[in-house]
Scaffold this motif. Structure first.
Motif, PDB file in Angstrom:
ATOM      1  N   ALA A  44       0.849  -1.198   0.000  1.00 16.07           N
ATOM      2  CA  ALA A  44       0.000   0.000   0.000  1.00 16.07           C
ATOM      3  C   ALA A  44       0.883   1.246   0.000  1.00 16.07           C
ATOM      4  O   ALA A  44       1.861   1.323   0.749  1.00 16.07           O
ATOM      5  N   ASN A  45       0.549   2.194  -0.853  1.00 15.71           N
ATOM      6  CA  ASN A  45       1.303   3.447  -0.944  1.00 15.71           C
ATOM      7  C   ASN A  45       0.365   4.613  -0.636  1.00 15.71           C
ATOM      8  O   ASN A  45      -0.540   4.908  -1.407  1.00 15.71           O
ATOM      9  N   PHE A  46       0.604   5.228   0.548  1.00 17.18           N
ATOM     10  CA  PHE A  46      -0.243   6.348   0.971  1.00 17.18           C
ATOM     11  C   PHE A  46       0.553   7.651   1.030  1.00 17.18           C
ATOM     12  O   PHE A  46       0.077   8.660   1.573  1.00 17.18           O
ATOM     13  N   ARG A  47       1.801   7.656   0.509  1.00 12.61           N
ATOM     14  CA  ARG A  47       2.653   8.848   0.628  1.00 12.61           C
ATOM     15  C   ARG A  47       2.075  10.027  -0.155  1.00 12.61           C
ATOM     16  O   ARG A  47       1.355   9.848  -1.124  1.00 12.61           O
ATOM     17  N   GLY A  48       2.415  11.232   0.310  1.00 14.57           N
ATOM     18  CA  GLY A  48       1.969  12.440  -0.371  1.00 14.57           C
ATOM     19  C   GLY A  48       0.588  12.880   0.035  1.00 14.57           C
ATOM     20  O   GLY A  48      -0.039  13.701  -0.643  1.00 14.57           O
ATOM     21  N   ASN A  49       0.063  12.342   1.149  1.00  8.62           N
ATOM     22  CA  ASN A  49      -1.231  12.767   1.677  1.00  8.62           C
ATOM     23  C   ASN A  49      -1.008  13.477   3.016  1.00  8.62           C
ATOM     24  O   ASN A  49      -0.100  13.126   3.774  1.00  8.62           O
ATOM     25  N   GLN A  50      -1.794  14.489   3.303  1.00  6.89           N
ATOM     26  CA  GLN A  50      -1.661  15.263   4.546  1.00  6.89           C
ATOM     27  C   GLN A  50      -2.468  14.586   5.657  1.00  6.89           C
ATOM     28  O   GLN A  50      -3.563  15.026   6.029  1.00  6.89           O
ATOM     29  N   LEU A  51      -1.929  13.486   6.200  1.00  4.87           N
ATOM     30  CA  LEU A  51      -2.639  12.732   7.231  1.00  4.87           C
ATOM     31  C   LEU A  51      -2.593  13.461   8.566  1.00  4.87           C
ATOM     32  O   LEU A  51      -1.554  14.008   8.958  1.00  4.87           O
ATOM     33  N   LYS A  52      -3.703  13.463   9.271  1.00  2.00           N
ATOM     34  CA  LYS A  52      -3.783  14.137  10.572  1.00  2.00           C
ATOM     35  C   LYS A  52      -2.982  13.403  11.624  1.00  2.00           C
ATOM     36  O   LYS A  52      -2.427  14.011  12.542  1.00  2.00           O
ATOM     37  N   ASP A  53      -2.924  12.084  11.519  1.00  2.00           N
ATOM     38  CA  ASP A  53      -2.224  11.262  12.500  1.00  2.00           C
ATOM     39  C   ASP A  53      -0.741  11.205  12.100  1.00  2.00           C
ATOM     40  O   ASP A  53      -0.368  10.551  11.137  1.00  2.00           O
ATOM     41  N   LYS A  54       0.111  11.946  12.860  1.00  2.00           N
ATOM     42  CA  LYS A  54       1.534  12.060  12.508  1.00  2.00           C
ATOM     43  C   LYS A  54       2.267  10.726  12.657  1.00  2.00           C
ATOM     44  O   LYS A  54       3.191  10.436  11.909  1.00  2.00           O
TER      45      LYS A  54
END
Length: 389
Positions: A44-54
């Motif tokens: 799974a590739n989720f990079r480049g998203n502004q996730l709230k959970d650091k």
């Protein structure tokens, strides 16, 4: 990737075959816990998203798919307790639905297993198919006939034959409307020599050996039955009569009588009155020739035949499942056996389904008039009968 996706729904868990997921460079702020319910998800590739959970974002940047899924499964994503509780409730609801779906599948399998089995042998697969030739004269007397062969019937055990005869009598009273709509005749296939001819003959020429009687002309048989009916009325002091006597009026006004004749010229059936002692079924009978005739419609013949095959299949299962001692040769029509056979009482399917062989009815030039069972037949009983075609 790069699709401006702002949210992943919980219904992603409905993709059990999902192995790889790339949603990089989108607008995701959260990842749904349902991702952890995708059993085959490995990459799974989720990079480049502004996730709230650091903490989650660190895992994403480190491409730690396994750690991400474990974190989501544990209720991570940086949401508040209330949201986590809601997600947990959703998860329990999904698990409950999955269990229910599993039970529904089991129930469907159980119901399918409880169905009776019948295999159709097509004319093209039968090395020696039986054929019935209908003469033109039947058109004005009793035009409709449907026939088939049924193999694998067990009448030897206990009261199996009595139950069979009682069921036939009941069908004549009910679906056949006291033989006014249709008439059933059942024969021992081994005692029949084909091809058969469905014909008409004058009353003083038609000869038959009725069940339980000596050979007699049709007109004499009817006169004899009429005399017996009158005697019966006097003795019992009532208007109604029983047995064959109540069907005599069905032939009123007919100049010719219908009959089914075998290859040796022997009349094996005289509908709607009787069939022949020569093809009478016994406890040793395992293969049947079934015949339904009507002066009303072909569809009624087919509907009655469908019901007859279902009833025989029910009786056969009952006999196989209830081990009985060998019965007597008493073949009276006394009502006996189960009044309402319920095929779901025992869901063990029969190892050997009954085999229905197609029989063609043709005209004198060999043109097909009716084939039973066709693709559209036996559908009226499909909820209780599994037909292997």
């Amino acid at each position: 990737a790069d699709n401006e996706v702002a949210e992943l729904g919980a219904d992603i868990a409905a993709l059990p075959a999902l192995k790889s997921l790339d949603v990089a460079n989108n607008q995701l702020r959260e990842l749904p816990a349902a991702l952890a319910d995708c059993p085959r998800l490995k990459e799974a590739n989720f990079r480049g998203n502004q996730l709230k959970d650091k903490r989650l974002e660190k895992m994403v940047n480190g491409c730690q798919t396994k750690a991400i899924l474990e974190y989501l499964r544990a209720g991570g994503r940086g949401k508040g307790k209330a949201e986590s509780a809601r997600e947990e409730a959703r998860k329990k609801k999904r698990e409950k639905q999955q269990k229910k779906d599993g039970r529904d599948v089991e129930q469907d399998e159980l119901e399918e297993a409880s169905k009776l089995l019948v295999k159709v042998l097509h004319v093209s697969e039968n090395p020696a198919p039986l054929v019935v030739k209908a003469s033109p004269g039947v058109k004005d007397v009793r035009p409709f006939i449907v026939c088939c062969v049924l193999k694998g019937v067990n009448l030897k055990a206990g009261n199996a034959l009595k139950r069979f005869l009682s069921a036939q009598t009941k069908l004549h009273e009910d679906i056949c409307e006291k033989r006014t709509a249709a008439t059933i005749a059942t024969h021992d296939l081994q005692l029949i020599k084909g091809p058969l001819v469905y014909d008409v003959q004058p009353p003083d020429e038609l000869k038959i050996m009725p069940l339980g009687r000596k050979e007699i002309k049709a007109k004499d048989l009817l006169r004899q039955l009429q005399s017996e009916a009158e005697e019966q009325r006097k003795q019992k002091k009532r208007q109604n009569v029983s047995g064959l006597h109540k069907y005599l009026q069905l032939l009123d006004g007919k100049d010719n009588y219908p009959c089914l004749v075998d290859a040796e010229g022997i009349v094996i059936s005289f509908p709607p009155i009787t069939n022949s002692e020569k093809t009478k079924i016994s406890r040793d009978t395992s293969n049947l020739f079934l015949e339904v005739t009507s002066d009303t419609s072909l569809q009624i013949c087919k509907d009655v035949m469908d019901t007859l095959i279902l009833k025989i299949a029910e009786l056969n299962r009952f006999t196989l499942e209830n081990k009985e001692d060998s019965g007597s040769d008493d073949e009276s029509d006394a009502l006996c056996g189960p009044g309402n056979l319920n095929p779901s009482q025992n869901v063990q399917p029969m190892n050997f389904p009954l085999v229905v062989e197609q029989v063609r009815v043709v005209d004198t030039d060999g043109n097909l008039k009716v084939l039973y069972p066709s693709k559209t037949d036996l559908t009226t009983v499909s909820s209780l009968l599994t037909v292997i075609r």
